[in-house]
Scaffold this motif. Structure first.
Motif, PDB file in Angstrom:
ATOM      1  N   GLY A   1       0.649  -1.081   0.162  1.00 30.29           N
ATOM      2  CA  GLY A   1       0.179   0.043   0.154  1.00 30.29           C
ATOM      3  C   GLY A   1       0.991   1.399  -0.918  1.00 30.29           C
ATOM      4  N   ASN A   2       2.336   1.260   0.441  1.00 28.54           N
ATOM      5  CA  ASN A   2       2.839   2.531   0.810  1.00 28.54           C
ATOM      6  C   ASN A   2       4.068   2.192  -0.603  1.00 28.54           C
ATOM      7  OD1 ASN A   2       3.368   4.061   3.210  1.00 28.54           O
ATOM      8  ND2 ASN A   2       2.615   1.948   3.544  1.00 28.54           N
ATOM      9  N   GLY A   3       3.523   1.831  -1.459  1.00 37.43           N
ATOM     10  CA  GLY A   3       4.311   1.499  -2.871  1.00 37.43           C
ATOM     11  C   GLY A   3       5.804   0.651  -3.258  1.00 37.43           C
ATOM     12  N   VAL A   4       6.011  -0.123  -2.376  1.00 35.76           N
ATOM     13  CA  VAL A   4       6.907  -1.021  -1.895  1.00 35.76           C
ATOM     14  C   VAL A   4       7.068  -1.712  -3.546  1.00 35.76           C
ATOM     15  CG1 VAL A   4       8.312  -1.724  -1.282  1.00 35.76           C
ATOM     16  CG2 VAL A   4       7.506  -0.337   0.383  1.00 35.76           C
TER      17      VAL A   4
ATOM     18  N   SER B   1      14.990   9.914  -7.718  1.00 38.35           N
ATOM     19  CA  SER B   1      15.569   8.088  -8.067  1.00 38.35           C
ATOM     20  C   SER B   1      15.810   7.713  -7.052  1.00 38.35           C
ATOM     21  CB  SER B   1      16.559   8.712  -9.054  1.00 38.35           C
ATOM     22  OG  SER B   1      18.142   9.608  -8.549  1.00 38.35           O
ATOM     23  N   MET B   2      16.851   8.108  -6.163  1.00 41.73           N
ATOM     24  CA  MET B   2      17.075   7.460  -4.302  1.00 41.73           C
ATOM     25  C   MET B   2      15.732   6.826  -3.764  1.00 41.73           C
ATOM     26  SD  MET B   2      19.075  10.270  -2.658  1.00 41.73           S
ATOM     27  CE  MET B   2      19.203   9.512  -1.201  1.00 41.73           C
ATOM     28  N   ASN B   3      14.519   7.055  -4.696  1.00 36.06           N
ATOM     29  CA  ASN B   3      13.372   6.525  -3.989  1.00 36.06           C
ATOM     30  C   ASN B   3      12.657   4.978  -4.802  1.00 36.06           C
ATOM     31  OD1 ASN B   3      11.042   5.656  -1.936  1.00 36.06           O
ATOM     32  ND2 ASN B   3       9.768   7.119  -2.168  1.00 36.06           N
ATOM     33  N   LYS B   4      13.424   4.831  -6.124  1.00 35.30           N
ATOM     34  CA  LYS B   4      12.526   3.718  -6.943  1.00 35.30           C
ATOM     35  C   LYS B   4      12.234   2.407  -5.647  1.00 35.30           C
ATOM     36  CE  LYS B   4      14.111   1.447 -11.203  1.00 35.30           C
ATOM     37  NZ  LYS B   4      15.067   1.300 -12.090  1.00 35.30           N
ATOM     38  N   GLY B   5      11.329   2.386  -6.395  1.00 34.65           N
ATOM     39  CA  GLY B   5      10.451   1.178  -5.564  1.00 34.65           C
ATOM     40  C   GLY B   5      10.135   1.323  -4.100  1.00 34.65           C
ATOM     41  N   CYS B   6      10.253   2.897  -4.369  1.00 37.70           N
ATOM     42  CA  CYS B   6       9.565   3.150  -2.960  1.00 37.70           C
ATOM     43  C   CYS B   6      10.701   2.819  -1.511  1.00 37.70           C
ATOM     44  CB  CYS B   6       8.085   2.953  -2.413  1.00 37.70           C
ATOM     45  SG  CYS B   6       7.647   4.124  -3.669  1.00 37.70           S
ATOM     46  N   TYR B   7      11.356   1.807  -2.084  1.00 37.42           N
ATOM     47  CA  TYR B   7      12.271   1.262  -0.612  1.00 37.42           C
ATOM     48  C   TYR B   7      13.070   2.495   0.717  1.00 37.42           C
ATOM     49  CZ  TYR B   7      12.596  -2.472  -4.182  1.00 37.42           C
ATOM     50  OH  TYR B   7      12.291  -3.451  -4.637  1.00 37.42           O
ATOM     51  N   LEU B   8      13.426   3.713   0.262  1.00 44.91           N
ATOM     52  CA  LEU B   8      13.507   4.594   0.960  1.00 44.91           C
ATOM     53  C   LEU B   8      12.461   5.196   1.723  1.00 44.91           C
ATOM     54  CD1 LEU B   8      15.510   6.582   2.613  1.00 44.91           C
ATOM     55  CD2 LEU B   8      15.533   7.780   0.202  1.00 44.91           C
ATOM     56  N   SER B   9      11.359   5.412   1.367  1.00 43.73           N
ATOM     57  CA  SER B   9      10.649   6.699   2.056  1.00 43.73           C
ATOM     58  C   SER B   9       9.571   5.294   3.283  1.00 43.73           C
ATOM     59  CB  SER B   9       9.508   6.537   0.810  1.00 43.73           C
ATOM     60  OG  SER B   9       9.056   5.807   0.352  1.00 43.73           O
ATOM     61  N   TYR B  10       9.701   3.985   2.319  1.00 44.99           N
ATOM     62  CA  TYR B  10       9.187   3.165   2.764  1.00 44.99           C
ATOM     63  C   TYR B  10       9.861   3.097   4.563  1.00 44.99           C
ATOM     64  CZ  TYR B  10       5.742  -0.645   5.000  1.00 44.99           C
ATOM     65  OH  TYR B  10       4.431  -0.915   6.385  1.00 44.99           O
ATOM     66  N   PHE B  11      11.350   2.642   3.807  1.00 45.87           N
ATOM     67  CA  PHE B  11      12.304   2.707   5.270  1.00 45.87           C
ATOM     68  C   PHE B  11      11.916   3.661   6.372  1.00 45.87           C
ATOM     69  CE2 PHE B  11      16.550   3.763   7.174  1.00 45.87           C
ATOM     70  CZ  PHE B  11      16.478   3.016   8.009  1.00 45.87           C
TER      71      PHE B  11
END
Length: 330
Positions: A31-34, A298-308
């Motif tokens: 749901g957070n786009g990961v 680009s650092m948040n590709k795949g929403c990994y950074l934002s979900y971290f």
């Protein structure tokens, strides 16, 4: 025959709640786009078992708390019980979600809509808002009555089993209606009914835990897995709810061999489970609102950074809010 010690559920309550918290965090990742492989997305769908673990443990805990009220001034004790239970869920809810809807109003949401969603009534009508809190409010309201009935009937286990079977059947049936609004209400009620058997099972097992009784792994694993298989083949009802018993039956013995650090981490996550759930729902939105450059970079590709960031910030805030709430409740 190997038997399961029901008392382990009570003994490892914090660790089980910690596992539930991790499952919810994993489940909310989609749901957070990961971005993740399809097989992992399928596993995310099963992470709803975390909700069932929470309800199982809560049912057991509420039975214990109501048992302590037996004696004089029971009516006054029940009022105090209600006050304590609702303070525990509504204070963090109003702090976290109230703050979120304040920000939402600043971003253009009508005040009437914000208040409607904050009231949790919006969940029952249009599936908006914190559905878990919307479920707990009536569940807590009815729990003392359920406890009283269990004490009145000849066989509480049989009564609870019939009630569980009734809820499973009712929630498995389809109720097509012409009105879209009515259909939404029906579907929302069914979602709550999907999970309530886990709460009732925990409530039913509590007397066994208190007396140190053991039950066969047939009831904890084989029968629930058979029900899962039947419901999945027949494509009816919410079959993941019965995974909670074999899952708990595996986790509790495993905890005995767990390292102290991991054991303590799970216990910590269990203490902040409610606050963590609420923050996990809204922090992602705050990042989109106030850190759009980071979210779209680009650092948040795949929403990994934002979900971290969601997980880290959510955990820290959950701890701070839980500490303050505990001081208020106790």
């Amino acid at each position: 025959m190997i038997q399961f010690n029901v008392q382990d559920i009570s003994e490892y309550r914090g660790q089980l709640m910690g596992i539930a918290t991790l499952l919810v965090i994993f489940g909310h990742s989609v749901g957070n786009g990961v971005a993740m492989p399809r097989w992992m997305e399928s596993l995310c769908g099963l992470s709803s078992v975390g909700v069932d673990i929470f309800l199982l443990v809560s049912g057991l805990g509420l039975w214990y708390s109501l048992t302590s009220l037996n004696g004089n001034n029971v009516q006054q004790g029940v009022r105090c019980w209600y006050l304590r239970r609702y303070k525990r869920i509504l204070i963090p809810y109003l702090i976290i979600i109230g703050f979120h809807y304040t920000l939402s109003v600043l971003h253009g949401m009508p005040i009437s809509q914000a208040l409607f969603e904050l009231s949790t009534l919006s969940y029952w009508v249009n599936h908006q808002g914190a559905w878990f809190i919307a479920m707990l409010i009536p569940v807590y309201a009815l729990t003392p009555l359920h406890y009283r009935i269990c004490n009145k009937v000849k066989s509480p286990v049989l009564y609870s089993s019939l009630l569980i079977a009734f809820m499973v059947v009712i929630s498995a049936l389809n109720y097509p209606v012409e009105s879209t609004g009515c259909q939404m209400v029906i579907d929302n009620v069914k979602q709550v009914l999907y999970h309530l058997p886990s709460f009732l099972i925990g409530f039913m097992l509590a007397p066994f835990a208190k007396t140190g009784k053991k039950i066969s792994y047939f009831w904890m694993s084989i029968l629930p897995l058979a029900l899962v298989a039947i419901m999945k083949v027949m494509q009816c009802g919410y079959w993941p709810e019965f995974l909670v018993l074999p899952f708990v039956a595996v986790c509790c013995p495993t905890f005995k061999y767990m390292g102290k650090i991991f054991f303590s981490v799970l216990n910590f996550l269990g203490k902040i489970s409610l606050e963590s759930y609420l923050l996990n729902v809204v922090v992602g939105t705050w990042i989109i609102w106030y850190l759009p450059n980071l979210y779209n970079s680009s650092m948040n590709k795949g929403c990994y950074l934002s979900y971290f960031i969601v997980c880290v910030v959510g955990t820290v805030l959950a701890y701070l809010i839980h500490f303050d709430v505990q001081q208020t409740v106790l």
